[in-house]
Design a protein around this motif. Structure first.
Motif, PDB file in Angstrom:
ATOM      1  N   TYR A  58     146.893  22.506 -72.547  1.00 27.29           N
ATOM      2  CA  TYR A  58     146.689  22.918 -73.825  1.00 27.29           C
ATOM      3  C   TYR A  58     147.508  24.018 -73.749  1.00 27.29           C
ATOM      4  N   TYR A  59     147.937  25.223 -74.196  1.00 27.83           N
ATOM      5  CA  TYR A  59     149.153  26.034 -73.787  1.00 27.83           C
ATOM      6  C   TYR A  59     149.036  26.847 -75.591  1.00 27.83           C
TER       7      TYR A  59
ATOM      8  N   THR B 218     148.804  30.886 -76.740  1.00 29.34           N
ATOM      9  CA  THR B 218     149.910  32.056 -76.646  1.00 29.34           C
ATOM     10  C   THR B 218     149.604  32.970 -78.123  1.00 29.34           C
TER      11      THR B 218
ATOM     12  N   LEU C 199     154.998  32.060 -79.218  1.00 31.89           N
ATOM     13  CA  LEU C 199     155.656  30.664 -79.427  1.00 31.89           C
ATOM     14  C   LEU C 199     156.680  31.420 -79.094  1.00 31.89           C
TER      15      LEU C 199
ATOM     16  N   ALA D 291     157.892  28.170 -72.803  1.00 36.18           N
ATOM     17  CA  ALA D 291     156.953  27.283 -73.496  1.00 36.18           C
ATOM     18  C   ALA D 291     157.524  25.418 -72.850  1.00 36.18           C
TER      19      ALA D 291
ATOM     20  N   GLU E 156     148.326  20.434 -76.381  1.00 33.38           N
ATOM     21  CA  GLU E 156     148.179  21.218 -77.349  1.00 33.38           C
ATOM     22  C   GLU E 156     148.631  22.134 -77.389  1.00 33.38           C
ATOM     23  N   THR E 157     149.482  22.859 -79.048  1.00 30.10           N
ATOM     24  CA  THR E 157     150.003  24.126 -78.315  1.00 30.10           C
ATOM     25  C   THR E 157     149.433  25.167 -79.849  1.00 30.10           C
TER      26      THR E 157
ATOM     27  N   GLU F 213     149.060  28.865 -81.576  1.00 26.64           N
ATOM     28  CA  GLU F 213     150.059  30.334 -81.771  1.00 26.64           C
ATOM     29  C   GLU F 213     148.739  31.160 -82.297  1.00 26.64           C
TER      30      GLU F 213
ATOM     31  N   TYR G  96     149.965  34.068 -71.934  1.00 27.45           N
ATOM     32  CA  TYR G  96     150.027  32.924 -72.735  1.00 27.45           C
ATOM     33  C   TYR G  96     149.097  32.465 -71.828  1.00 27.45           C
TER      34      TYR G  96
END
Length: 310
Positions: A62-63, A65, A68, A73, A95-96, A98, A108
């Motif tokens: 899981y990222y 931020t 982005l 990334a 999952e990313t 923003e 992040y």
């Protein structure tokens, strides 16, 4: 999806772990280096699985931020993929997110989720640990992913620059040294467990030597570690000049990223299997009967802590 039957398991028990890399992320951002922090993320989860004897099967990340930045990334995800290769597991999703209302600018955060499996009759519980067993320590690659709030405070108070020369090394930058990725012990520890003689394992993370090993010790036993049994790596020797020895042992891995409690009659064979797979192994302690009543400090005694006083 993951097919356990196709992976060759007969009667598997699933083991799961989730973790992050803490404020080591702030060092990565300050140094502008994002290529290894993903390895740390996998390591923190995968190393937690192997202490139960579990083989990591798959990993998700899981990222999150504020804005982005594709280059950063991509470097993070490449590190996660490399960590999965080292741990022998599949990166099957992630999952990313923003969220500019929650994170500032390009800051992040990372979280990782790992699932592993172990045959029911091969789960490592520590229940068989007994007086007379030996404690082996596997060398760490550095700070791994714990204690960075304290390290960052020292860097600030001492006026150090992440782009400058580290005070504990002759080459490289401070940022590079502090971002050395966490060692992944999965393959070596699984081999050691399969060969027999391993009764318990402890991944040395937050809480250091003092608070992690007690988790795998049965009531009525304690571990006695001797600081003369392994060298204190340069980064910890530097920290010892600013941190009291007992705090050092309670905050950092102090050069030992994984501890194994082993049958003394099979310690030589276990050591050989680990060394064959690239580990630096130290005989660092033994198991005794516990004298004190309760608490982590009762379950672990560290001899000659003053050896670390600077």
């Amino acid at each position: 999806m993951f097919d356990l039957k196709a992976a060759g398991f007969r009667d598997p028990v699933l083991v799961a772990a989730t973790d992050g890399v803490g404020t080591k992320l702030k060092v990565a951002m300050a140094a502008g280096r994002h290529d290894s922090i993903g390895i740390d993320l996998v390591a923190m989860c995968a190393n937690d699985l192997v202490v139960q004897g579990a083989e990591p099967l798959f990993f998700l990340d899981y990222y999150a931020t504020g804005r982005l930045r594709v280059e950063a990334a991509a470097a993070v995800v490449a590190g996660i993929a490399e960590g999965c290769r080292q741990a022998g597991c599949a990166l099957i999703g992630g999952e990313t997110a923003e969220m500019p209302g929650l994170y500032r600018g390009e800051d992040y955060d990372l979280a990782g989720f790992a699932v592993g499996a172990v045959e029911r009759d091969r789960i490592v519980t520590g229940a068989g640990v007994a007086q007379g067993d030996l404690v082996l320590g596997l060398a760490s690659s550095g700070l791994h992913s714990n204690g960075y709030s304290l390290v960052r405070r020292l860097v600030e108070e001492l006026g150090l620059d992440y782009g400058g020369r580290p005070p504990f090394a002759a080459t490289g930058t401070l940022g590079e040294a502090l971002l050395t990725p966490t060692r992944i012990y999965v393959r070596s520890c699984l081999a050691a467990i399969a060969g027999g003689g391993v009764k318990a394992l402890a991944h040395i993370t937050g809480g250091g030597l003092i608070e992690n090993l007690p988790r795998v010790l049965p009531t009525g036993t304690r571990a006695v570690l001797d600081t003369g049994g392994w060298p204190l790596p340069p980064v910890f020797d530097w920290l010892a000049g600013h941190v009291a020895p007992d705090e050092l042992a309670r905050t950092f891995n102090c050069g030992l990223g994984m501890l194994l409690v082993v049958d003394p009659a099979r310690a030589g064979a276990v050591t050989a299997r680990l060394a064959e797979r690239g580990e630096t192994v130290h005989r660092v302690g033994r198991i005794e009967g516990r004298i004190e009543a309760s608490g982590p400090s009762a379950a672990v005694a560290i001899q000659d802590l003053d050896r670390w006083r600077r």
